[in-house]
Motif scaffolding. Structure first.
Motif, PDB file in Angstrom:
ATOM      1  N   ASP A 188      -2.103  11.354  55.211  1.00  0.00           N
ATOM      2  CA  ASP A 188      -1.298  12.331  55.953  1.00  0.00           C
ATOM      3  C   ASP A 188      -2.134  12.819  57.137  1.00  0.00           C
ATOM      4  OD1 ASP A 188       0.150  14.509  56.851  1.00  0.00           O
ATOM      5  OD2 ASP A 188      -0.154  15.714  55.045  1.00  0.00           O
ATOM      6  N   GLU A 222      -0.016  20.287  63.438  1.00  0.00           N
ATOM      7  CA  GLU A 222       1.090  20.164  62.478  1.00  0.00           C
ATOM      8  C   GLU A 222       0.776  20.893  61.181  1.00  0.00           C
ATOM      9  OE1 GLU A 222       3.560  18.766  59.209  1.00  0.00           O
ATOM     10  OE2 GLU A 222       1.388  18.624  59.340  1.00  0.00           O
ATOM     11  N   GLU A 223      -0.460  20.781  60.724  1.00  0.00           N
ATOM     12  CA  GLU A 223      -0.792  21.311  59.390  1.00  0.00           C
ATOM     13  C   GLU A 223      -0.696  22.835  59.329  1.00  0.00           C
ATOM     14  OE1 GLU A 223      -0.858  19.635  56.846  1.00  0.00           O
ATOM     15  OE2 GLU A 223      -1.517  17.593  57.284  1.00  0.00           O
TER      16      GLU A 223
HETATM   17 ZN   LIG Z   1       1.589  15.440  57.717  1.00  0.00          ZN
END
Ligand SMILES: [Zn+2]
Length: 351
Positions: A188, A222-223
């Protein structure tokens, strides 16, 4: 049309990408890596002021611009202070599961450019020393980073260049197995970055144009929920390529690409999601795709939509076991993800 994907390229590229530190907010190294990778392919990378990297590819039809993104940032830690023994007090960057990083080595990126090795430890660190070693909570008040050096007090740590605000990357511990399984942190979202790099390589090598002007976007936040907060002018569709999930609510396995119909912020655009499903039906292996409602999770595309950008949003990506821990997927899932990305970029499945 069936897309032939080079799975070895994906594994090798993923391996390279996870070894380049890019915890939330620390972009120098990954930008340097990407700039060189894109230059080798014959593309020019540019960045906006919030450190999203882009490659723009002219489409067969320039009447609209679509954006397809995969985030560069990974979960990490930031130094918030010092304990009396010189260990580092930390805050998490993104959704860290402290149980999943105990004992793991890490790199402390100091503000002056020094890189110092550390290890994530529980303050009750040894079964032979602490009665409650096994039962102690693992959270940011009970976990620290121990510098791998002769450090016994805050001044010793500061002498190495460590200050409040140093950003810490967690070692990826990458392993690829003969049978196609990959175990690593930061699948991820670096598996998606690898897939998009291969789409760009494929476009260049085959001389094909995407259906529409296409921005490949690689955000850095994003995180923590706002990688998609800025979207360049003119973009009318934003598709995020990000992990999908495995577990009781998910009819999936580690070979799958999932189309995300909805996430924690709500449903994705009906038509665009249906288009992605048509692309999957046509181009992915029949046994290797699914649709998902990822209700503990969100993506940059949904962030962009929620932050009032006038665009349609969609998302898909490779199924990933043990998310935000030492993650696992099969290379098949990345292959299927790339097939879907190619089909979307080529404008297939439009109603
Ligand atoms: Zn992600």
């Amino acid at each position: 049309m069936s897309y032939q994907i080079d799975s070895k390229y994906l594994i090798d590229t993923l391996h390279e990408l996870v070894e380049v530190d890019s915890p939330v907010g620390y972009y120098a190294d990954i930008h340097a890596y990407l700039r060189e990778a894109f230059a080798k392919m014959g593309y020019e990378m540019f960045c906006d002021n919030k450190a999203t990297a882009y490659v723009r590819v002219e489409g067969a039809d320039s009447s609209k611009t679509v954006c397809v993104g995969a985030h560069l940032d990974t979960i990490g830690l930031i130094v918030r202070g010092f304990n009396d023994d010189g260990t580092l007090r930390v805050r998490m960057l993104g959704g860290i599961n402290y149980h999943a990083i105990e004992g793991v080595t890490c790199r402390i990126h100091c503000r002056g450019g020094e890189v110092v090795m550390g290890q994530v430890i529980c303050n009750k660190h040894s079964v032979h020393v602490f009665e409650d070693c096994r039962s102690a909570e693992r959270d940011e008040n009970t976990m620290s980073v121990s510098v791998i050096a002769d450090v016994a007090c805050p001044a010793d740590a500061r002498a190495l260049g460590i200050t409040e605000g140093a950003i810490i990357s967690i070692d990826p511990q990458f392993e690829a197995f003969e049978n196609g399984y990959i175990v690593s942190r930061h699948i991820d979202d670096k598996a998606a970055v690898a897939a998009l790099l291969d789409v760009l390589r494929w476009l260049k090598e085959t001389g094909q144009k995407p259906a529409f002007d296409t921005l490949f976007a690689f955000p850095m936040y994003e995180e923590i929920g706002h990688g998609g907060a800025f979207v360049p002018e003119g973009v009318s569709e934003y598709v995020a390529v990000d992990i999908t999930l495995l577990g009781p609510d998910y009819d999936s396995n580690e070979h799958h690409v999932g189309v995300i119909a909805s996430d924690a912020k709500g449903p994705y655009d009906w038509d665009l999601t249906n288009q992605l499903i048509r692309c999957a039906k046509e181009h992915c292996d029949a046994d290797k795709w699914d649709t998902q409602v990822c209700f503990h999770y969100s993506t940059d595309a949904n962030a962009a939509s929620h932050l009032d950008h006038d665009l349609r949003h969609g998302a898909f990506g490779m199924a990933c076991l043990n998310s935000h821990g030492r993650e696992r997927c099969h290379v098949d899932a990345i292959v299927e993800t790339e097939k879907l990305a190619r089909a979307y970029v080529m404008g297939e499945g439009r109603a």
